[in-house]
Design an enzyme around this catalytic site. Structure first.
Site, PDB file in Angstrom:
ATOM      1  N   HIS A  78       0.870  -1.180   0.000  1.00 21.92           N
ATOM      2  CA  HIS A  78       0.000   0.000   0.000  1.00 21.92           C
ATOM      3  C   HIS A  78       0.900   1.221   0.000  1.00 21.92           C
ATOM      4  O   HIS A  78       1.686   1.430   0.913  1.00 21.92           O
ATOM      5  CB  HIS A  78      -0.925   0.022   1.219  1.00 21.92           C
ATOM      6  N   CYS A  79       0.791   2.041  -1.035  1.00 19.73           N
ATOM      7  CA  CYS A  79       1.692   3.174  -1.217  1.00 19.73           C
ATOM      8  C   CYS A  79       1.014   4.464  -0.772  1.00 19.73           C
ATOM      9  O   CYS A  79       0.004   4.876  -1.369  1.00 19.73           O
ATOM     10  CB  CYS A  79       2.120   3.279  -2.678  1.00 19.73           C
TER      11      CYS A  79
END
Length: 380
Positions: free
Chosen positions: A170-171
């Site tokens: 998850h960026c």
């Protein structure tokens, strides 16, 4: 109230009040998640003004240099914006309905105590699904929150609160999960942002040197040129390491999560279990048509739920392969799994001419694929 008597407990707050506060908190969290994206966007807007207006239009005196720099800059800028936009706003793909438990399976799972009885329910639900990976204890991978059997390479994201197909990470810089649906866009975003920063640093360098040698007039452009070079050089260093790391992941057909925890198959843990060789690994992400490789359009192969994999031992609960086909590796007989790949991935296995990567590896021990009657070279 008399001495010694207990005070009456306070009544609980109305259920609607707690729900309202929970909704406000979630909305505030969603807004905070956009702060990194707004930060990148503001840096990008300032760099556009500093480069186009202050450097090209007001500082450069050579018309030819000015035109070339402006045209090249806008090409990199548009590709950067396009890939960044697609990475942010492409919704992560979730497992299809067939991986969700049926109503009867959910009831059976709730009735059964935790342990082998629950695993038996999950084994029945997953017997016809193309699943080869297991948990560390050898159990079927199951998500309690989404109530589904996890496909291979699928993981639950605590931020998105859903299972993501081929989840990489998850960026926060894109406020999105990077997975099967947008991993190509993420790679292109890293590539074009790196090229964008390198181009700015390279064309700004001579003016940056003039700044220190007092070769530029003392104007507002002088400070924009200085900070533009520092920002471009700083981001180039960080982006080059990140982009190089993800290029290595693509070459090995791994995700960031699989680097930290190798996929576990029925027979053993295999860190290279999904690797098919460099060319096959590259095509899984970028697709078969090379004309789309450099464009932020979806061209990845497959459906995100099933992947070609090196041979794994036959699961005891699965039926034997039709025709009794098997493959020999290191003098051991291995049966092919009965579960078949999706059609969207199986053509990777039938394209036999591109299996051999180099002639030096052609004579190494061959390992069968998860598609019957096919073999591939074991990657070392």
């Amino acid at each position: 109230m008399r001495c010694g008597e207990r005070a009456a407990p306070l009544p609980p707050p109305p259920a609607g009040t707690a729900g309202a506060w929970g909704g406000v908190r979630r909305r505030c969290q969603r807004l905070l998640y956009w702060v990194p994206v707004l930060f990148i966007s503001s840096i990008l807007c300032w760099s556009y003004y500093a480069y186009v207006t202050q450097l090209c239009l007001l500082t450069m005196t050579n018309i030819g240099e000015k035109v070339v720099c402006l045209v090249a800059y806008h090409i990199f800028f548009m590709l950067f914006i396009w890939s960044y936009w697609k990475t942010i706003f492409t919704l992560p793909m979730n497992p299809s309905k067939e991986f969700h438990l049926s109503y009867s399976d959910k009831e059976s799972l709730e009735r059964e105590p935790r342990g082998e009885s629950q695993q038996e329910v999950l084994r029945r639900a997953a017997k016809d699904l193309p699943i080869y990976t297991r948990t560390m204890s050898g159990a079927i991978r199951y998500c309690d929150r989404c109530r589904l059997v996890k496909p291979d390479r699928c993981h639950h994201c605590s931020v998105c609160d859903k299972c993501i197909l081929k989840m990489d990470h998850h960026c926060p810089w894109v406020n999105n999960c990077v997975g099967f649906s947008n991993y190509k866009f993420f790679l292109l975003f890293l590539a074009y942002s790196l090229l964008y920063c390198l181009f700015i640093a390279a064309t700004d360098l001579q003016y940056f040197i003039k700044f220190w040698t007092n070769g530029l007039p003392d104007t507002q452009a002088k400070f924009h040129i200085m900070f533009l070079f520092f920002a471009a050089a700083m981001f180039s260093v960080s982006l080059s390491s990140l982009f190089g790391y993800h290029c290595w992941l693509v070459s090995k057909n791994k995700s960031t999560l699989e680097v930290f925890r190798a996929p576990i198959f029925r027979h053993r843990t295999d860190k290279n279990g999904f690797s098919l060789g460099f060319s096959k690994n590259l095509r899984q992400v970028f697709g078969d048509e090379k004309k789309y490789w450099l464009l932020p359009v979806f061209s990845s192969l497959g459906d995100g739920c099933s992947f070609p994999t090196c041979l794994v031992n036959q699961d005891p609960e699965q039926a034997s392969t039709p025709g009794g086909l098997n493959s020999t590796s290191k003098n051991e007989n291995h049966l092919f799994p009965a579960k078949s790949l999706r059609d969207s991935q199986s053509h990777l296995l039938t394209d036999t001419p591109s299996w051999s990567e180099t002639s030096a590896k052609a004579d190494k021990g061959k390992v069968g694929m998860s598609n019957p009657a096919l073999t591939m070279e074991n990657e070392t």
